[in-house]
Design a protein around this motif. Structure first.
Motif, PDB file in Angstrom:
ATOM      1  N   ARG A 111       2.178  -2.092  -7.287  1.00  0.00           N
ATOM      2  CA  ARG A 111       1.728  -0.802  -6.959  1.00  0.00           C
ATOM      3  C   ARG A 111       0.394  -0.671  -5.793  1.00  0.00           C
ATOM      4  N   MET A 112      -1.140  -1.760  -5.742  1.00  0.00           N
ATOM      5  CA  MET A 112      -2.055  -2.101  -5.244  1.00  0.00           C
ATOM      6  C   MET A 112      -1.396  -1.861  -3.684  1.00  0.00           C
ATOM      7  N   SER A 113       0.306  -2.412  -3.391  1.00  0.00           N
ATOM      8  CA  SER A 113       0.422  -2.970  -2.129  1.00  0.00           C
ATOM      9  C   SER A 113       1.291  -1.650  -1.545  1.00  0.00           C
ATOM     10  N   ARG A 114       1.603  -1.150  -2.878  1.00  0.00           N
ATOM     11  CA  ARG A 114       2.129   0.293  -1.829  1.00  0.00           C
ATOM     12  C   ARG A 114       1.119   1.199  -1.887  1.00  0.00           C
ATOM     13  N   CYS A 115      -0.269   1.438  -2.741  1.00  0.00           N
ATOM     14  CA  CYS A 115      -0.884   2.146  -2.295  1.00  0.00           C
ATOM     15  C   CYS A 115      -2.003   2.091  -1.314  1.00  0.00           C
ATOM     16  N   LEU A 116      -1.769   0.267  -1.047  1.00  0.00           N
ATOM     17  CA  LEU A 116      -2.450   0.075   0.647  1.00  0.00           C
ATOM     18  C   LEU A 116      -1.272   0.472   1.806  1.00  0.00           C
ATOM     19  N   THR A 117       0.002   0.267   1.729  1.00  0.00           N
ATOM     20  CA  THR A 117       0.357   1.293   2.490  1.00  0.00           C
ATOM     21  C   THR A 117       0.385   2.630   3.480  1.00  0.00           C
ATOM     22  N   ILE A 118      -0.456   3.519   2.244  1.00  0.00           N
ATOM     23  CA  ILE A 118      -0.108   4.410   2.009  1.00  0.00           C
ATOM     24  C   ILE A 118      -2.024   4.487   2.182  1.00  0.00           C
ATOM     25  N   CYS A 119      -2.455   3.468   2.905  1.00  0.00           N
ATOM     26  CA  CYS A 119      -3.756   3.460   3.314  1.00  0.00           C
ATOM     27  C   CYS A 119      -4.164   3.050   4.959  1.00  0.00           C
ATOM     28  N   PHE A 120      -3.179   2.226   5.084  1.00  0.00           N
ATOM     29  CA  PHE A 120      -3.065   1.876   6.179  1.00  0.00           C
ATOM     30  C   PHE A 120      -2.482   2.998   7.490  1.00  0.00           C
TER      31      PHE A 120
END
Length: 171
Positions: free
Chosen positions: A111-120
């Protein structure tokens, strides 16, 4: 080649609805930002601001092709973050995954990786706004937004690292 097979197998495995929504938001964001990059590239003058100080003033200038260079960079960052949601060996956290609750911890890493995708994606938007701030007259907005996206990225990493640690603290 093995990493692609592993990612394909992971994509086929069941994923919570929230995570699928995050993936769809990321995909939509990627498409919209590519279109926005093309539109801003067409409207931009030959020289655009490239780097900014903390006060929002331009520190250096570049040609307008920098839109595409930075877009390639952010597409790669979004793809790496998306792939790390499926291959957890790509993620290195300062928290040990404990065997009894490893599945719960790994779900939070995904989930953190998916949220980081949105952050990028938001950082990409921040760059587009900053590079276009002079001819769109949004200098103050772009300076504030840039700082907010950096804070959001840091907040996501800290929150999920703490949450992963909290899940495994008893073991």
């Amino acid at each position: 080649m093995r990493i692609f097979n592993r990612i394909i197998q992971a994509v086929k495995s069941p994923v919570p609805t929230v995570d699928r929504v995050l993936e769809l938001v990321s995909l939509f964001m990627l498409i919209v930002l590519l279109v926005l990059t093309a539109v801003l590239y067409q409207q931009a003058p030959e020289q655009i601001p490239n780097r900014f100080g903390w006060d929002g003033d331009s520190v250096s200038w570049a040609g307008k092709e920098m839109y595409w260079y930075m877009s390639i960079f952010f597409v790669i960052m979004m793809l790496v973050a998306s792939a790390s949601a499926y291959d957890l060996r790509m993620v290195n956290l300062p928290v040990r995954l404990k065997e009894p609750v490893k599945e719960l911890q790994m779900a939070q890493v995904s989930r953190m990786s998916r949220c980081l995708t949105i952050c990028f994606g938001l950082m990409w938007l921040s760059y587009l706004l900053s590079a276009s701030s002079l001819f769109l007259n949004i200098v103050q907005l772009s300076a504030i937004y840039s700082k907010l996206t950096l804070f959001l990225l840091l907040a996501v990493v800290v929150y999920y690292t703490w949450k992963i640690w909290w899940i495994g603290r008893k073991y």
